[in-house]
Scaffold this motif. Structure first.
Motif, PDB file in Angstrom:
ATOM      1  N   PRO A  29      19.973  45.930  27.173  1.00 16.15           N
ATOM      2  CA  PRO A  29      19.203  44.709  27.452  1.00 16.15           C
ATOM      3  C   PRO A  29      17.745  45.018  27.795  1.00 16.15           C
ATOM      4  O   PRO A  29      17.421  46.103  28.280  1.00 16.15           O
ATOM      5  CB  PRO A  29      19.903  44.101  28.671  1.00 16.15           C
ATOM      6  CG  PRO A  29      21.150  44.873  28.877  1.00 16.15           C
ATOM      7  CD  PRO A  29      21.028  46.164  28.150  1.00 16.15           C
ATOM      8  N   ASN A  30      16.885  44.038  27.574  1.00 19.05           N
ATOM      9  CA  ASN A  30      15.479  44.187  27.944  1.00 19.05           C
ATOM     10  C   ASN A  30      15.360  44.432  29.440  1.00 19.05           C
ATOM     11  O   ASN A  30      16.058  43.808  30.241  1.00 19.05           O
ATOM     12  CB  ASN A  30      14.693  42.932  27.586  1.00 19.05           C
ATOM     13  CG  ASN A  30      14.531  42.766  26.092  1.00 19.05           C
ATOM     14  OD1 ASN A  30      14.465  43.743  25.362  1.00 19.05           O
ATOM     15  ND2 ASN A  30      14.481  41.530  25.643  1.00 19.05           N
ATOM     16  N   LEU A  33      14.663  41.400  31.758  1.00 18.71           N
ATOM     17  CA  LEU A  33      15.849  40.596  32.062  1.00 18.71           C
ATOM     18  C   LEU A  33      16.685  41.274  33.154  1.00 18.71           C
ATOM     19  O   LEU A  33      17.193  40.623  34.073  1.00 18.71           O
ATOM     20  CB  LEU A  33      16.667  40.413  30.782  1.00 18.71           C
ATOM     21  CG  LEU A  33      17.768  39.378  30.775  1.00 18.71           C
ATOM     22  CD1 LEU A  33      17.235  38.003  31.136  1.00 18.71           C
ATOM     23  CD2 LEU A  33      18.420  39.345  29.408  1.00 18.71           C
ATOM     24  N   GLN A  34      16.786  42.588  33.064  1.00 23.75           N
ATOM     25  CA  GLN A  34      17.519  43.337  34.085  1.00 23.75           C
ATOM     26  C   GLN A  34      16.816  43.243  35.437  1.00 23.75           C
ATOM     27  O   GLN A  34      17.471  43.112  36.477  1.00 23.75           O
ATOM     28  CB  GLN A  34      17.650  44.804  33.669  1.00 23.75           C
ATOM     29  CG  GLN A  34      18.508  45.013  32.433  1.00 23.75           C
ATOM     30  CD  GLN A  34      18.625  46.463  32.096  1.00 23.75           C
ATOM     31  OE1 GLN A  34      19.123  47.243  32.904  1.00 23.75           O
ATOM     32  NE2 GLN A  34      18.168  46.850  30.911  1.00 23.75           N
ATOM     33  N   PHE A  35      15.487  43.328  35.429  1.00 25.44           N
ATOM     34  CA  PHE A  35      14.732  43.199  36.684  1.00 25.44           C
ATOM     35  C   PHE A  35      14.919  41.820  37.299  1.00 25.44           C
ATOM     36  O   PHE A  35      15.039  41.698  38.524  1.00 25.44           O
ATOM     37  CB  PHE A  35      13.239  43.470  36.463  1.00 25.44           C
ATOM     38  CG  PHE A  35      12.866  44.906  36.623  1.00 25.44           C
ATOM     39  CD1 PHE A  35      12.985  45.549  37.848  1.00 25.44           C
ATOM     40  CD2 PHE A  35      12.386  45.626  35.546  1.00 25.44           C
ATOM     41  CE1 PHE A  35      12.636  46.885  37.993  1.00 25.44           C
ATOM     42  CE2 PHE A  35      12.038  46.956  35.678  1.00 25.44           C
ATOM     43  CZ  PHE A  35      12.158  47.579  36.905  1.00 25.44           C
ATOM     44  N   ALA A  36      14.944  40.791  36.473  1.00 26.23           N
ATOM     45  CA  ALA A  36      15.150  39.434  36.985  1.00 26.23           C
ATOM     46  C   ALA A  36      16.522  39.327  37.658  1.00 26.23           C
ATOM     47  O   ALA A  36      16.649  38.754  38.756  1.00 26.23           O
ATOM     48  CB  ALA A  36      15.024  38.416  35.856  1.00 26.23           C
ATOM     49  N   LEU A  37      17.538  39.887  37.015  1.00 24.64           N
ATOM     50  CA  LEU A  37      18.875  39.871  37.600  1.00 24.64           C
ATOM     51  C   LEU A  37      18.922  40.671  38.891  1.00 24.64           C
ATOM     52  O   LEU A  37      19.462  40.208  39.908  1.00 24.64           O
ATOM     53  CB  LEU A  37      19.894  40.425  36.604  1.00 24.64           C
ATOM     54  CG  LEU A  37      21.329  40.564  37.114  1.00 24.64           C
ATOM     55  CD1 LEU A  37      21.908  39.204  37.496  1.00 24.64           C
ATOM     56  CD2 LEU A  37      22.196  41.260  36.084  1.00 24.64           C
ATOM     57  N   PRO A 149      15.546  53.644  26.459  1.00 21.85           N
ATOM     58  CA  PRO A 149      16.992  53.728  26.221  1.00 21.85           C
ATOM     59  C   PRO A 149      17.491  52.749  25.178  1.00 21.85           C
ATOM     60  O   PRO A 149      18.625  52.845  24.752  1.00 21.85           O
ATOM     61  CB  PRO A 149      17.591  53.411  27.589  1.00 21.85           C
ATOM     62  CG  PRO A 149      16.548  52.644  28.305  1.00 21.85           C
ATOM     63  CD  PRO A 149      15.236  53.117  27.770  1.00 21.85           C
ATOM     64  N   SER A 150      16.659  51.817  24.727  1.00 21.11           N
ATOM     65  CA  SER A 150      17.121  50.850  23.735  1.00 21.11           C
ATOM     66  C   SER A 150      16.819  51.295  22.306  1.00 21.11           C
ATOM     67  O   SER A 150      17.268  50.670  21.363  1.00 21.11           O
ATOM     68  CB  SER A 150      16.477  49.485  23.995  1.00 21.11           C
ATOM     69  OG  SER A 150      15.083  49.560  23.795  1.00 21.11           O
TER      70      SER A 150
END
Length: 158
Positions: A29-30, A33-37, A149-150
């Motif tokens: 995932p971007n 988006l992970q930081f927001a979560l 990593p993506s």
């Protein structure tokens, strides 16, 4: 202080196994988006004491964000795949086991365990799962600076 060391140990563990098992990912995932979560998880750890607890929403969000992500790890010669959310769940489960062993050995105790020992609430398992998200995102950010990593070249070959 003791719990602070436990939280730091989780992040340290993730950083170490990322390197040892040479983690690779499919459908990573971007990071934004992970930081927001991770931010929402962190805020909820504090605000749920005096406001609504959005833990269920956060569990659904982790499934939405990481549900398609596959982690490839190399414990020996060959890479092996596993859904990332399963990995989070397994690590959280083993931390919960260790927490139960720690309270059984009286390294620390929670309210209600003063007189006699009982297992730590299963709700703590969910807390550890959410902590995994925060720790993972912080380590992923460091790894991202080294190598994205993506990108396709991070997947195992062969």
């Amino acid at each position: 202080l003791f719990s602070g060391f436990m939280y730091a140990a989780v992040g340290s563990y993730i950083a170490r196994v990322w390197r040892i098992f040479d983690f690779r990912f499919d459908r990573f995932p971007n990071l934004w988006l992970q930081f927001a979560l991770a931010t929402a998880v962190y805020i909820n750890f504090f605000t749920h004491h005096f406001g609504p607890d959005i833990r269920l929403f956060l569990f659904v969000a982790t499934a939405f964000i990481y549900g398609r992500c596959v982690i490839w790890f190399r414990p020996d010669e060959a890479y092996r795949p596993m859904p990332l959310v399963v990995g989070f769940g397994l690590v959280a489960l083993f931390i919960w086991f260790a927490e139960n062993l720690g309270t059984l050995a009286r390294a620390w105790s929670y309210p209600g365990q003063e007189a006699d020992w009982h297992m730590v609430s299963l709700a703590k398992l969910g807390s550890w799962y959410l902590l995994m998200i925060i720790s993972f995102v912080l380590v992923a950010a460091v790894q991202y600076r080294r190598k994205d990593p993506s990108r396709d070249d991070t997947r195992p070959r062969g």
